[in-house]
Design a protein around this motif. Structure first.
Motif, PDB file in Angstrom:
ATOM      1  N   ALA A 196      -2.939  15.892   9.868  1.00 28.98           N
ATOM      2  CA  ALA A 196      -3.882  15.148  10.704  1.00 28.98           C
ATOM      3  C   ALA A 196      -4.589  14.004   9.980  1.00 28.98           C
ATOM      4  N   HIS A 197      -4.264  13.781   8.708  1.00 28.64           N
ATOM      5  CA  HIS A 197      -4.941  12.697   7.982  1.00 28.64           C
ATOM      6  C   HIS A 197      -3.982  11.959   7.055  1.00 28.64           C
ATOM      7  N   GLU A 198      -4.272  10.673   6.833  1.00 21.02           N
ATOM      8  CA  GLU A 198      -3.568   9.861   5.840  1.00 21.02           C
ATOM      9  C   GLU A 198      -4.386   9.915   4.543  1.00 21.02           C
ATOM     10  N   TYR A 199      -4.177  11.005   3.796  1.00 19.89           N
ATOM     11  CA  TYR A 199      -4.902  11.200   2.536  1.00 19.89           C
ATOM     12  C   TYR A 199      -3.933  11.102   1.358  1.00 19.89           C
ATOM     13  N   THR A 200      -2.706  10.649   1.593  1.00 22.09           N
ATOM     14  CA  THR A 200      -1.652  10.874   0.609  1.00 22.09           C
ATOM     15  C   THR A 200      -1.889  10.152  -0.715  1.00 22.09           C
ATOM     16  N   LEU A 201      -2.431   8.923  -0.672  1.00 21.41           N
ATOM     17  CA  LEU A 201      -2.597   8.182  -1.926  1.00 21.41           C
ATOM     18  C   LEU A 201      -3.592   8.889  -2.849  1.00 21.41           C
ATOM     19  N   LYS A 203       7.802  14.648 -13.245  1.00 20.34           N
ATOM     20  CA  LYS A 203       8.421  13.362 -12.924  1.00 20.34           C
ATOM     21  C   LYS A 203       8.526  13.136 -11.412  1.00 20.34           C
ATOM     22  N   GLU A 204       8.752  14.215 -10.654  1.00 16.57           N
ATOM     23  CA  GLU A 204       8.860  14.035  -9.197  1.00 16.57           C
ATOM     24  C   GLU A 204       7.525  13.576  -8.604  1.00 16.57           C
ATOM     25  N   ILE A 205       6.419  14.117  -9.153  1.00 18.92           N
ATOM     26  CA  ILE A 205       5.100  13.667  -8.694  1.00 18.92           C
ATOM     27  C   ILE A 205       4.886  12.201  -9.076  1.00 18.92           C
ATOM     28  N   ALA A 206       5.246  11.827 -10.296  1.00 18.56           N
ATOM     29  CA  ALA A 206       5.071  10.432 -10.735  1.00 18.56           C
ATOM     30  C   ALA A 206       5.884   9.485  -9.843  1.00 18.56           C
ATOM     31  N   ASP A 207       7.122   9.883  -9.541  1.00 15.55           N
ATOM     32  CA  ASP A 207       7.968   9.047  -8.672  1.00 15.55           C
ATOM     33  C   ASP A 207       7.361   8.918  -7.273  1.00 15.55           C
ATOM     34  N   ARG A 208       6.859  10.050  -6.756  1.00 13.20           N
ATOM     35  CA  ARG A 208       6.308   9.995  -5.394  1.00 13.20           C
ATOM     36  C   ARG A 208       5.015   9.185  -5.360  1.00 13.20           C
ATOM     37  N   LEU A 209       4.210   9.278  -6.418  1.00 12.47           N
ATOM     38  CA  LEU A 209       2.991   8.460  -6.486  1.00 12.47           C
ATOM     39  C   LEU A 209       3.355   6.972  -6.385  1.00 12.47           C
ATOM     40  N   ARG A 210       4.380   6.549  -7.155  1.00 11.87           N
ATOM     41  CA  ARG A 210       4.782   5.126  -7.082  1.00 11.87           C
ATOM     42  C   ARG A 210       5.229   4.758  -5.673  1.00 11.87           C
ATOM     43  N   HIS A 211       5.982   5.642  -5.038  1.00 16.65           N
ATOM     44  CA  HIS A 211       6.453   5.380  -3.677  1.00 16.65           C
ATOM     45  C   HIS A 211       5.276   5.289  -2.696  1.00 16.65           C
ATOM     46  N   VAL A 212       4.328   6.216  -2.816  1.00 16.15           N
ATOM     47  CA  VAL A 212       3.174   6.230  -1.905  1.00 16.15           C
ATOM     48  C   VAL A 212       2.325   4.969  -2.121  1.00 16.15           C
ATOM     49  N   GLU A 213       2.164   4.546  -3.379  1.00 18.80           N
ATOM     50  CA  GLU A 213       1.404   3.308  -3.647  1.00 18.80           C
ATOM     51  C   GLU A 213       2.048   2.118  -2.933  1.00 18.80           C
ATOM     52  N   LEU A 214       3.377   2.057  -2.996  1.00 18.43           N
ATOM     53  CA  LEU A 214       4.088   0.955  -2.338  1.00 18.43           C
ATOM     54  C   LEU A 214       3.903   1.024  -0.822  1.00 18.43           C
ATOM     55  N   GLU A 215       4.085   2.224  -0.258  1.00 15.83           N
ATOM     56  CA  GLU A 215       3.956   2.372   1.189  1.00 15.83           C
ATOM     57  C   GLU A 215       2.556   1.986   1.654  1.00 15.83           C
ATOM     58  N   ARG A 216       1.541   2.477   0.954  1.00 15.54           N
ATOM     59  CA  ARG A 216       0.165   2.214   1.392  1.00 15.54           C
ATOM     60  C   ARG A 216      -0.235   0.767   1.162  1.00 15.54           C
ATOM     61  N   SER A 217       0.332   0.125   0.113  1.00 16.41           N
ATOM     62  CA  SER A 217      -0.002  -1.290  -0.110  1.00 16.41           C
ATOM     63  C   SER A 217       0.594  -2.146   1.008  1.00 16.41           C
ATOM     64  N   ASN A 218       1.589  -1.593   1.714  1.00 17.56           N
ATOM     65  CA  ASN A 218       2.150  -2.283   2.880  1.00 17.56           C
ATOM     66  C   ASN A 218       1.632  -1.693   4.193  1.00 17.56           C
ATOM     67  N   ALA A 219       0.564  -0.895   4.102  1.00 17.57           N
ATOM     68  CA  ALA A 219      -0.081  -0.302   5.288  1.00 17.57           C
ATOM     69  C   ALA A 219       0.862   0.557   6.115  1.00 17.57           C
ATOM     70  N   ARG A 220       1.863   1.166   5.427  1.00 14.28           N
ATOM     71  CA  ARG A 220       2.773   2.062   6.148  1.00 14.28           C
ATOM     72  C   ARG A 220       2.289   3.505   6.040  1.00 14.28           C
ATOM     73  N   SER A 221       2.549   4.288   7.092  1.00 10.89           N
ATOM     74  CA  SER A 221       2.175   5.694   7.129  1.00 10.89           C
ATOM     75  C   SER A 221       3.051   6.514   6.184  1.00 10.89           C
ATOM     76  N   THR A 222       2.464   7.543   5.579  1.00 11.17           N
ATOM     77  CA  THR A 222       3.239   8.464   4.733  1.00 11.17           C
ATOM     78  C   THR A 222       3.357   9.845   5.389  1.00 11.17           C
ATOM     79  N   VAL A 223       3.013   9.933   6.665  1.00  9.09           N
ATOM     80  CA  VAL A 223       3.073  11.179   7.431  1.00  9.09           C
ATOM     81  C   VAL A 223       4.012  10.946   8.612  1.00  9.09           C
ATOM     82  N   PRO A 224       4.876  11.879   8.992  1.00  7.40           N
ATOM     83  CA  PRO A 224       4.976  13.248   8.486  1.00  7.40           C
ATOM     84  C   PRO A 224       5.598  13.327   7.097  1.00  7.40           C
TER      85      PRO A 224
END
Ligand SMILES: [Zn+2]
Length: 244
Positions: free
Chosen positions: A172-177, A191-212
């Protein structure tokens, strides 16, 4: 998306997602956790959908604040946890563990997942591979322990994590970053967390949702699922409460 079920995010407040769920076969539409009525009614109207069911996961106002206005506008039935009867505005149908809810021919199992609140429930559409988990699990995170214990939340998260890897989790929330930054801080060698952090940073910098998110992604990178026992879980949850 399940067979015939279309799920649409309606953003509200600063970081909530209210979910419109439409079954193309029957024409039935439900809304999950409508904290704010206006954007939900506008989106349904724009699509020509009539809301027949309101599904609440827990009583918090950012999940139930639109119940009465949407019922007024559409005649929808308000459905939510028996354990929070009296706190969910306008509750018509009270649910317990093992009950079922339908949207057209699609059936959800009701799971009691206490921790964030004591009566919190999730709606699990097994055949569709979809679950609405409210404020229990977030992408790379979990809800705060406002009412329940660490033991309860640890168990609730474990149940959700036991669904098949491909299951889509609609939280119910966009708290992913913020969650991803905490995860990288708590598990710096992962390493999987580090990779996902980079991906989430990119998505959020483009105002894209990371849910579901998916159960598989959470099993790999959610720090609260990586906790080896309930003591480590409780320690991580307390640290996250104060993490900036
Ligand atoms: Zn909440």
């Amino acid at each position: 998306m399940g067979k015939g079920l279309e799920i649409v995010a309606v953003p509200a407040f600063s970081d909530n997602y209210l979910w419109l769920v439409h079954d193309h076969d029957s024409g039935e539409t439900a809304v999950v956790d409508p904290g704010d009525p206006a954007p939900v009614l506008e989106e349904a109207e724009r699509r020509g959908w009539t809301i027949t069911k309101i599904l609440n996961t827990h009583w918090h106002p950012d999940h139930t604040g639109g119940n009465l206005a949407i019922k007024d506008a559409s005649g929808a039935t308000i459905i939510g946890p028996e354990g929070e009867n009296g706190r969910v505005p306008g509750l018509d149908v009270a649910l317990n563990e093992g009950d079922r809810v339908s949207i057209g021919a699609h059936q959800a199992e009701v799971w009691e997942v206490p921790g964030h609140t004591l009566g919190h429930i999730a709606y699990v559409f097994r055949d569709e591979g979809v679950a609405f988990v409210g404020d229990t699990m977030f992408a790379m995170g979990c809800g705060r322990l406002f009412e329940g214990t660490a033991d309860q939340m640890h168990h609730s998260l474990g149940r959700i994590a036991g669904l098949p890897d491909a299951t889509k989790l609609y939280c119910a929330h966009e708290y992913t970053l913020s969650n991803a930054r905490f995860a990288a801080h708590a598990f710096p060698e992962n390493k999987e967390i580090a990779d996902r952090l980079r991906h989430v940073e990119l998505e959020r910098s483009n105002a894209r949702s990371t849910v579901p998110t998916t159960v598989g992604d959470e099993r790999a990178t959610n720090p609260f699922l990586l906790a080896r026992d309930v003591e480590q879980f409780a320690d991580l949850r307390a640290k996250k409460d104060n993490f900036r």
